[in-house]
Design an enzyme around this catalytic site. Structure first.
Site, PDB file in Angstrom:
ATOM      1  N   GLU A  36     -42.830 -20.268 -39.771  1.00  0.00           N
ATOM      2  CA  GLU A  36     -43.447 -21.014 -40.873  1.00  0.00           C
ATOM      3  C   GLU A  36     -44.934 -20.659 -40.945  1.00  0.00           C
ATOM      4  O   GLU A  36     -45.650 -20.757 -39.944  1.00  0.00           O
ATOM      5  CB  GLU A  36     -43.280 -22.519 -40.623  1.00  0.00           C
TER       6      GLU A  36
ATOM      7  N   GLU B 260     -39.082 -35.553 -39.351  1.00  0.00           N
ATOM      8  CA  GLU B 260     -39.178 -34.718 -40.559  1.00  0.00           C
ATOM      9  C   GLU B 260     -40.064 -33.546 -40.186  1.00  0.00           C
ATOM     10  O   GLU B 260     -41.283 -33.707 -40.043  1.00  0.00           O
ATOM     11  CB  GLU B 260     -39.813 -35.508 -41.709  1.00  0.00           C
ATOM     12  N   LEU B 261     -39.484 -32.349 -40.038  1.00  0.00           N
ATOM     13  CA  LEU B 261     -40.216 -31.258 -39.383  1.00  0.00           C
ATOM     14  C   LEU B 261     -40.425 -30.052 -40.309  1.00  0.00           C
ATOM     15  O   LEU B 261     -40.412 -30.193 -41.520  1.00  0.00           O
ATOM     16  CB  LEU B 261     -39.460 -30.879 -38.105  1.00  0.00           C
TER      17      LEU B 261
ATOM     18  N   LYS C 260     -50.188 -44.012 -36.957  1.00  0.00           N
ATOM     19  CA  LYS C 260     -51.278 -43.122 -36.533  1.00  0.00           C
ATOM     20  C   LYS C 260     -51.286 -41.912 -37.470  1.00  0.00           C
ATOM     21  O   LYS C 260     -50.566 -40.942 -37.268  1.00  0.00           O
ATOM     22  CB  LYS C 260     -51.095 -42.641 -35.089  1.00  0.00           C
TER      23      LYS C 260
ATOM     24  N   TRP D 182     -51.293 -34.362 -42.065  1.00  0.00           N
ATOM     25  CA  TRP D 182     -52.420 -34.365 -42.991  1.00  0.00           C
ATOM     26  C   TRP D 182     -52.086 -33.789 -44.359  1.00  0.00           C
ATOM     27  O   TRP D 182     -52.875 -33.895 -45.288  1.00  0.00           O
ATOM     28  CB  TRP D 182     -53.566 -33.509 -42.404  1.00  0.00           C
ATOM     29  N   ASN D 183     -50.923 -33.138 -44.502  1.00  0.00           N
ATOM     30  CA  ASN D 183     -50.756 -32.284 -45.686  1.00  0.00           C
ATOM     31  C   ASN D 183     -50.583 -33.066 -46.994  1.00  0.00           C
ATOM     32  O   ASN D 183     -51.061 -32.640 -48.034  1.00  0.00           O
ATOM     33  CB  ASN D 183     -49.612 -31.288 -45.485  1.00  0.00           C
TER      34      ASN D 183
ATOM     35  N   GLY E 193     -44.091 -33.932 -38.933  1.00  0.00           N
ATOM     36  CA  GLY E 193     -45.040 -32.928 -38.440  1.00  0.00           C
ATOM     37  C   GLY E 193     -44.291 -31.682 -38.009  1.00  0.00           C
ATOM     38  O   GLY E 193     -43.214 -31.382 -38.537  1.00  0.00           O
ATOM     39  N   SER E 194     -44.843 -30.979 -37.056  1.00  0.00           N
ATOM     40  CA  SER E 194     -44.262 -29.689 -36.674  1.00  0.00           C
ATOM     41  C   SER E 194     -43.025 -29.880 -35.798  1.00  0.00           C
ATOM     42  O   SER E 194     -42.865 -30.910 -35.132  1.00  0.00           O
ATOM     43  CB  SER E 194     -45.301 -28.864 -35.919  1.00  0.00           C
TER      44      SER E 194
ATOM     45  N   CYS F  73     -44.035 -29.141 -46.538  1.00  0.00           N
ATOM     46  CA  CYS F  73     -42.862 -28.876 -45.695  1.00  0.00           C
ATOM     47  C   CYS F  73     -41.743 -28.209 -46.484  1.00  0.00           C
ATOM     48  O   CYS F  73     -41.003 -27.401 -45.945  1.00  0.00           O
ATOM     49  CB  CYS F  73     -42.381 -30.168 -45.062  1.00  0.00           C
TER      50      CYS F  73
HETATM   51  P1  NAD Z   1     -48.390 -31.663 -35.877  1.00  0.00           P
HETATM   52  O1  NAD Z   1     -47.043 -31.827 -35.275  1.00  0.00           O
HETATM   53  O2  NAD Z   1     -49.395 -30.898 -35.126  1.00  0.00           O
HETATM   54  O3  NAD Z   1     -49.083 -33.097 -36.161  1.00  0.00           O
HETATM   55  C1  NAD Z   1     -48.446 -34.105 -36.921  1.00  0.00           C
HETATM   56  C2  NAD Z   1     -48.877 -35.464 -36.365  1.00  0.00           C
HETATM   57  O4  NAD Z   1     -48.453 -35.565 -35.019  1.00  0.00           O
HETATM   58  C3  NAD Z   1     -50.392 -35.704 -36.347  1.00  0.00           C
HETATM   59  O5  NAD Z   1     -50.658 -37.039 -36.649  1.00  0.00           O
HETATM   60  C4  NAD Z   1     -50.760 -35.407 -34.908  1.00  0.00           C
HETATM   61  O6  NAD Z   1     -51.913 -36.092 -34.478  1.00  0.00           O
HETATM   62  C5  NAD Z   1     -49.535 -35.920 -34.179  1.00  0.00           C
HETATM   63  N1  NAD Z   1     -49.297 -35.298 -32.864  1.00  0.00           N
HETATM   64  C6  NAD Z   1     -49.640 -34.057 -32.439  1.00  0.00           C
HETATM   65  N2  NAD Z   1     -49.228 -33.878 -31.163  1.00  0.00           N
HETATM   66  C7  NAD Z   1     -48.621 -35.035 -30.782  1.00  0.00           C
HETATM   67  C8  NAD Z   1     -47.968 -35.463 -29.582  1.00  0.00           C
HETATM   68  N3  NAD Z   1     -47.882 -34.677 -28.502  1.00  0.00           N
HETATM   69  N4  NAD Z   1     -47.454 -36.705 -29.540  1.00  0.00           N
HETATM   70  C9  NAD Z   1     -47.518 -37.511 -30.632  1.00  0.00           C
HETATM   71  N5  NAD Z   1     -48.115 -37.164 -31.785  1.00  0.00           N
HETATM   72  C10 NAD Z   1     -48.647 -35.925 -31.869  1.00  0.00           C
HETATM   73  O7  NAD Z   1     -48.129 -31.058 -37.311  1.00  0.00           O
HETATM   74  P2  NAD Z   1     -49.227 -30.538 -38.344  1.00  0.00           P
HETATM   75  O8  NAD Z   1     -49.540 -29.135 -38.009  1.00  0.00           O
HETATM   76  O9  NAD Z   1     -50.331 -31.488 -38.465  1.00  0.00           O
HETATM   77  O10 NAD Z   1     -48.385 -30.621 -39.704  1.00  0.00           O
HETATM   78  C11 NAD Z   1     -47.773 -29.515 -40.235  1.00  0.00           C
HETATM   79  C12 NAD Z   1     -46.306 -29.468 -39.878  1.00  0.00           C
HETATM   80  O11 NAD Z   1     -45.666 -30.637 -40.365  1.00  0.00           O
HETATM   81  C13 NAD Z   1     -45.596 -28.317 -40.535  1.00  0.00           C
HETATM   82  O12 NAD Z   1     -44.708 -27.714 -39.629  1.00  0.00           O
HETATM   83  C14 NAD Z   1     -44.819 -28.958 -41.662  1.00  0.00           C
HETATM   84  O13 NAD Z   1     -43.698 -28.242 -42.071  1.00  0.00           O
HETATM   85  C15 NAD Z   1     -44.488 -30.284 -41.073  1.00  0.00           C
HETATM   86  N6  NAD Z   1     -44.251 -31.294 -42.126  1.00  0.00           N
HETATM   87  C16 NAD Z   1     -42.965 -31.686 -42.346  1.00  0.00           C
HETATM   88  C17 NAD Z   1     -42.687 -32.601 -43.369  1.00  0.00           C
HETATM   89  C18 NAD Z   1     -41.267 -33.046 -43.641  1.00  0.00           C
HETATM   90  O14 NAD Z   1     -41.081 -34.010 -44.364  1.00  0.00           O
HETATM   91  N7  NAD Z   1     -40.253 -32.372 -43.113  1.00  0.00           N
HETATM   92  C19 NAD Z   1     -43.724 -33.099 -44.149  1.00  0.00           C
HETATM   93  C20 NAD Z   1     -45.015 -32.678 -43.897  1.00  0.00           C
HETATM   94  C21 NAD Z   1     -45.258 -31.758 -42.864  1.00  0.00           C
END
Ligand code: NAD
Length: 542
Positions: free
Chosen positions: A411, A279-280, A206, A182-183, A257-258, A313
């Site tokens: 983080e 990309e985490l 998604k 979402w960020n 995501g995370s 991120c």
């Molecule tokens: P998150 O991992 O909770 O969610 C990210 C996405 O994954 C969402 O769409 C969510 O619905 C989906 N998701 C959650 N659980 C899942 C599962 N078990 N299976 C499949 N999909 C699932 O992350 P967040 O808290 O929403 O985002 C923040 C994190 O993302 C931070 O750690 C940040 O550093 C990282 N991030 C990294 C980058 C990068 O380019 N490296 C960019 C943006 C954000």
């Protein structure tokens, strides 16, 4: 609850007027015109009949009830995408690239609509929302203009010079599953998908539940740019529920995501032996060397730590400053941070916006409170600002953070940065490399040569010299991604498009064959080949 106080600038999405809490007041309106929202959500493949309410973090005003997808919808989305991909893979590369250039123009022309929606859904400051439109325009232009460089069939060295003709094709993987956070809702919804489309793939995406409307506006702009509609499918629902169904049908998965979720995704992809890019998260360091221009460093440090309220991120959460300049740098950094304006409006006046949710606010409060309770000092900030909006938190600088504090190595993903002094650069590099992450770093120094040599010692996928993060992020020709637990694979550049293709080698053999010829024995054949190998080495052949 009230609708945002500032009217949207001309060109933005239609905003409803007046009280905006329709769930409790039948005369009230949504912050956005319901017809506009319905037009966007109609693009979803979602037939469960369930909806999820989305509210603006600016002021809690309701934005939409987003229809939710189930397993049948994911199956339907993949079936449609697969049919569309079969045709798309035969569409000439120049036509695909031309659509990207049309998208570039659409994004620039419709930036007010995009930015308003991003601000309403994410709560960020307008200038940080603009970065999203900018990044997608850059990405679209870059991949359109480099399409042939990355994707044309290329000749390679054949084993027998002149007689073995080898060429390598870049074959699309098929249907790519993209799961995004979402960020940076507009950037993350589109930036990884554009090279996938260019390479001849379809996409099923998604986006995160909190920023679905922005992602759907991205899908609408792709339609308007001329991409066949079924080529880009959007499903909505909790990642835990839809992740499995998406991964089980994808030919490749791109996840942002995370780190915790990334590991789950990687395990599921490994089960099917499909590739993925991840990309985490990060705990990104910024180094101020003793010869840094301190004004520039302090200005960059503000953007490095507080862009998008630190929900980025590549945001800096750890700053290592040379002893000789520490006090002078901190004085400048604190003054610039104190001067920042915070607000909940759609205009350009705010330096920093809101956090996106109660969860994010809770994490930030917990990290700062834990640090303070264990002896850290707050130089500026350190407070939630409910007077501005439900999830506002001040930009915060901490000193005296120690390894027993949560924010030392975890983080925060919020507007919180810790300052550390260093005496020699070797020690600073070692501390910057401490921990499991390795996403982004910044170095401030007036000696470019020295800074680049320090950069080579840093275990991060991107290093920005005399800039926060924008120099690498916006240089789309350069790969971007994480080392160690910050990820796998790279977005942007050649790597960012080749991840979506299979390399296929085609070799055409003429005159000679790879076996004894003309009645030659196996032993003679081995001797002839050995002599050939020695000759090729002498001739300098690879
Ligand atoms: P998150 O991992 O909770 O969610 C990210 C996405 O994954 C969402 O769409 C969510 O619905 C989906 N998701 C959650 N659980 C899942 C599962 N078990 N299976 C499949 N999909 C699932 O992350 P967040 O808290 O929403 O985002 C923040 C994190 O993302 C931070 O750690 C940040 O550093 C990282 N991030 C990294 C980058 C990068 O380019 N490296 C960019 C943006 C954000």
């Amino acid at each position: 609850m009230v609708a945002p106080q500032n009217p949207t600038p001309a060109g933005g999405p239609p905003l409803a007027q007046g009280p905006a809490d329709p769930e409790h007041d039948p005369t009230a309106a949504y912050a956005l015109e319901p017809d506009y929202v319905a037009g966007l959500t109609a693009r979803l493949v979602a037939t469960t009949g369930r909806t999820v309410a989305v509210h603006s973090p600016l002021d809690g005003a309701p934005l939409a009830h987003v229809p939710q997808s189930g397993d049948d919808d994911v199956a339907d989305a993949f079936a449609r995408a697969r049919r569309a991909q079969a045709v798309w893979a035969r569409t000439p590369l120049d036509e695909r690239a031309a659509m990207l250039l049309r998208l570039h123009d659409l994004v620039l022309d419709r930036q007010d609509e995009i930015i308003d929606l991003v601000v309403l859904e994410s709560g960020k400051a307008r200038k940080h929302a603009f970065d999203e439109a900018l990044h997608i325009a850059l990405t679209a232009r870059y991949y359109a203009r480099t399409a042939h460089r990355h994707l044309d069939t290329r000749r390679r060295l054949g084993v027998v010079p002149g007689l073995t003709r080898v060429e390598v094709n870049h074959v699309p993987k098929g249907v790519v599953g993209i799961i995004s956070p979402w960020n940076y809702p507009f950037t993350m919804a589109l930036c990884d998908g554009l090279p996938a489309l260019l390479a001849g793939n379809a996409v099923v995406t998604k986006p995160d539940a909190q920023t679905m409307l922005t992602a759907l506006l991205g899908a609408r702009l792709l339609d308007e740019a001329g991409f066949p509609k079924d080529l880009w499918q959007v499903v909505a629902g909790p990642g835990r529920e839809l992740g499995g169904p998406i991964i089980s049908r994808s030919d490749y998965v791109c996840f942002t995501g995370s780190t915790a979720t990334g590991k789950i995704i990687a395990a599921q992809c490994a089960e099917r032996l499909i590739g993925c890019s991840l990309e985490l998260g990060g705990k990104n360091p910024l180094l101020v060397l003793r010869d840094a221009d301190l004004e520039k460093a302090a200005e960059g440090a503000v953007r490095a730590s507080f862009s998008n309220a630190g929900q980025l991120c590549v945001s800096t959460e750890r700053m290592f400053v040379a002893d000789q300049v520490y006090d002078r740098f901190v004085e400048r950094f604190v003054a610039r941070t104190q001067a920042m304006t915070l607000g909940a409006t759609l205009d350009w006046d705010n330096d920093m916006g809101s956090l996106i949710s109660q969860d994010q606010l809770d994490t930030v409060v917990a990290h700062v409170d834990d640090a303070v309770a264990k002896g850290a000092r707050v130089l500026v900030g350190g407070r939630a600002r409910p007077d501005l909006g439900p999830f506002y938190y001040e930009p915060t600088i901490l000193e005296g953070v120690t390894p027993d504090m949560t924010c030392f190595g975890h983080e925060t993903f919020g507007p919180v940065v810790s300052l550390y002094r260093f005496h020699d650069e070797t020690d600073a590099v070692a501390r910057a490399n401490d921990g499991e992450y390795g996403l982004n770093a910044s170095i401030y120094s007036q000696d470019g040569h020295r800074a680049r040599s320090v950069a080579r010692e840093i275990k991060c996928g991107t290093v920005n010299i005399n800039e926060a993060f924008g120099a690498t992020f916006a240089s789309i020709d350069s790969p971007m991604g994480g080392m160690r637990e910050s990820g796998m694979g790279r977005r942007q550049g050649a790597e960012g498009v080749h991840r979506y293709t299979e390399s296929q080698s085609v070799a055409t053999q003429r005159l000679v064959r790879f076996a004894p010829m003309l009645g030659m024995s196996d032993e003679t054949y081995a001797k002839v080949m050995t002599a050939n190998l020695r000759l090729m080495k002498k001739l300098g052949r690879a």
